[in-house]
Enzyme design. Structure first.
Site, short mmCIF file in Angstrom:
data_model
loop_
_atom_site.label_atom_id
_atom_site.label_comp_id
_atom_site.label_asym_id
_atom_site.label_seq_id
_atom_site.Cartn_x
_atom_site.Cartn_y
_atom_site.Cartn_z
N GLY A 143 0.80 -1.21 0.00
CA GLY A 143 0.00 0.00 0.00
C GLY A 143 0.84 1.27 0.00
N THR A 145 0.38 3.83 -3.19
CA THR A 145 -0.39 4.78 -4.00
C THR A 145 -1.69 5.16 -3.30
OG1 THR A 145 0.51 3.86 -6.04
CG2 THR A 145 -1.54 5.08 -6.22
N SER A 151 2.37 9.48 -8.39
CA SER A 151 3.78 9.71 -8.70
C SER A 151 4.51 10.52 -7.63
CB SER A 151 3.91 10.44 -10.05
OG SER A 151 3.38 9.65 -11.09
N CYS A 252 11.72 -1.17 -2.75
CA CYS A 252 10.79 -2.21 -3.17
C CYS A 252 10.39 -2.02 -4.63
CB CYS A 252 9.54 -2.19 -2.30
SG CYS A 252 9.85 -2.36 -0.53
N ALA A 256 10.78 -4.47 -8.04
CA ALA A 256 9.69 -4.84 -8.93
C ALA A 256 9.91 -4.33 -10.35
CB ALA A 256 8.38 -4.30 -8.38
N ARG A 282 -1.70 -16.36 -43.03
CA ARG A 282 -2.77 -15.55 -43.64
C ARG A 282 -2.42 -15.22 -45.10
NH1 ARG A 282 -8.13 -13.88 -43.06
NH2 ARG A 282 -8.37 -11.71 -43.74
N GLU A 377 4.24 1.78 -11.17
CA GLU A 377 5.62 1.74 -10.67
C GLU A 377 6.52 2.70 -11.46
OE1 GLU A 377 6.95 -2.28 -9.88
OE2 GLU A 377 4.90 -2.85 -9.41
N PHE A 397 11.44 17.60 -11.13
CA PHE A 397 10.11 17.13 -10.71
C PHE A 397 9.22 18.30 -10.30
CE2 PHE A 397 12.55 13.26 -10.34
CZ PHE A 397 11.66 12.28 -10.67
#
Length: 398
Positions: A143, A145, A151, A252, A256, A282, A377, A397
């Site tokens: 948990g 987001t 973001s 983490c 991922a 085809r 992610e 950012f």
């Protein structure tokens, strides 16, 4: 002359023209074989109905656990297979050849639940949760987001307030893979002094609510939901003691993202192979459409992109096994391989024409899934900013 294309045979190594598979160790080849056989025999026959009816069969995680395919880099002390990162990548690659939703469920269990407990948990927490999670007997979710913060996790609104005997958590998390079926939730919350801490919520001990998000048109074969905490009391021994701040969740996510860099290659390769087979079978104007120059160009683009993306993923895995790599390198491969896979899925769908949107050919399912894989992610744009900061030193950012 008109029949020459029917007599020609493709090169035997067309699908691995650089011999990348020769770079794998015997152990890595065995792991890939195990993951491939399971995915093709057990997952693929289920995926059409799972996607259509938006269901996830929880027994899949136990099946993966029995084969040692969950969190394979964890030491044997905690029931892990103690394999390298390339093995983990190959598992993700084979599972996502079938469906990104299945790979998401495995990745969350491995990288976003088991990894933080192993890296940042106490030995008591490791012994209690990791063996059962690795076997798939417990299901976990992650948990981070929130409804208003994806973001920008530093602006999270979930709070952890210190109490006499622990903590009180309040807030909500959304778009959480495995949440509706989870026994354990790794939840990140902001303390009174604006520090970010991780907590292990256990449905057998703590009061929190999960609900399923219905109506998804992507990743329908995995279970996605929300986590709601309303005055959820947890003891201090449920806090992950080994980390504070955003280092924890970002560690983490990087684990991922590495799996995604491999998994997307699997999805792209499936689409490429499906398009090639279709183009050979085809016939239009009395010849296979594979004889058309534009079709061959698209197939060559697919071949090139898949080959280079796989090489990059392999190099990343080797570096992760050797040293503490720059996290920006993981962003590079996550971003590139997601965009690559989306491009190939779209090219493949176009080659299949009207059949490209049929569930029987599976390409449109991969395309829909990859739209989400490209987003979660870290979107492509977010990883662009991470890489831009890495090479210029300038934070863009905000």
């Amino acid at each position: 002359m008109a029949n020459n294309f029917e007599k020609a045979l493709p090169d035997q190594d067309w699908d691995d023209i650089l011999g990348i598979s020769d770079e794998f160790s015997d152990e890595e080849k065995l792991v890939q074989k195990t993951a491939h056989e399971y995915s093709s025999k057990e997952l693929f026959p289920r995926v059409k109905e799972a996607f259509k009816k938006e269901i996830f069969d929880q027994s899949i995680l136990q099946e993966l656990g029995k084969l040692g395919l969950i969190a394979p880099t964890i030491p044997a002390k905690y029931e892990g297979a103690e394999l390298n990162h390339v093995c983990y990548g190959l598992i993700a690659y084979e599972i996502e050849k079938v469906d990104s939703g299945y790979r998401s469920a495995m990745s969350v269990q491995s990288s976003l639940v088991i990894h933080p407990i192993f890296e940042f948990g106490s030995d008591e927490q490791r012994k209690k949760y990791i063996p059962e999670l690795i076997k798939g007997k417990l299901i976990g979710c992650f948990g981070l987001t929130e409804p208003d913060h994806g973001s920008d996790p530093s602006s999270m609104q979930t709070t952890a307030t210190k109490s006499d005997n622990g903590w009180v958590l309040n807030g909500s998390k959304t778009w959480i893979t495995n949440a509706p079926i989870a026994d354990v939730a790794i939840v990140w919350a902001k303390t009174d002094d604006y520090d970010i801490q991780g907590f292990i919520l256990d449905k057998n001990k703590h009061k929190f609510r999960t609900e399923k998000i219905d109506g998804k048109l992507s990743l329908r074969a995995s279970s996605t939901g929300q986590i709601h905490m309303d005055e959820t009391h947890v003891d201090d021994d449920c806090r992950l003691p080994g980390v504070s701040g955003l280092k924890g969740p970002f560690s983490c996510l990087n684990k991922a993202r590495f799996g995604i860099s491999w998994g997307t290659v699997g999805a792209a390769e499936f689409c490429w192979h499906a398009a090639r087979e279709y183009a050979l079978d085809r016939k239009q104007f009395n010849k296979p459409i594979a004889s058309n120059q534009l079709i061959q160009k698209d197939l060559v683009d697919c071949q090139t992109q898949v080959t280079l993306a796989k090489l990059g993923a392999l190099k990343l895995g080797r570096e992760l096994d050797k040293r503490k790599i720059n996290p920006a390198a993981i962003s590079l491969l996550k971003r590139n391989n997601c965009l690559m896979a989306l491009d190939i899925a779209r090219k493949s769908r176009d080659i299949l024409g009207g059949n490209g949107i049929s569930e029987d050919y599976h390409v449109i399912r991969h395309l829909l899934n990859l739209e989400t894989v490209n987003t979660y992610e870290g979107t492509s744009n977010i990883h662009s900013l991470i890489l831009g900061r890495s090479q210029t030193g300038i934070q863009a950012f905000y």
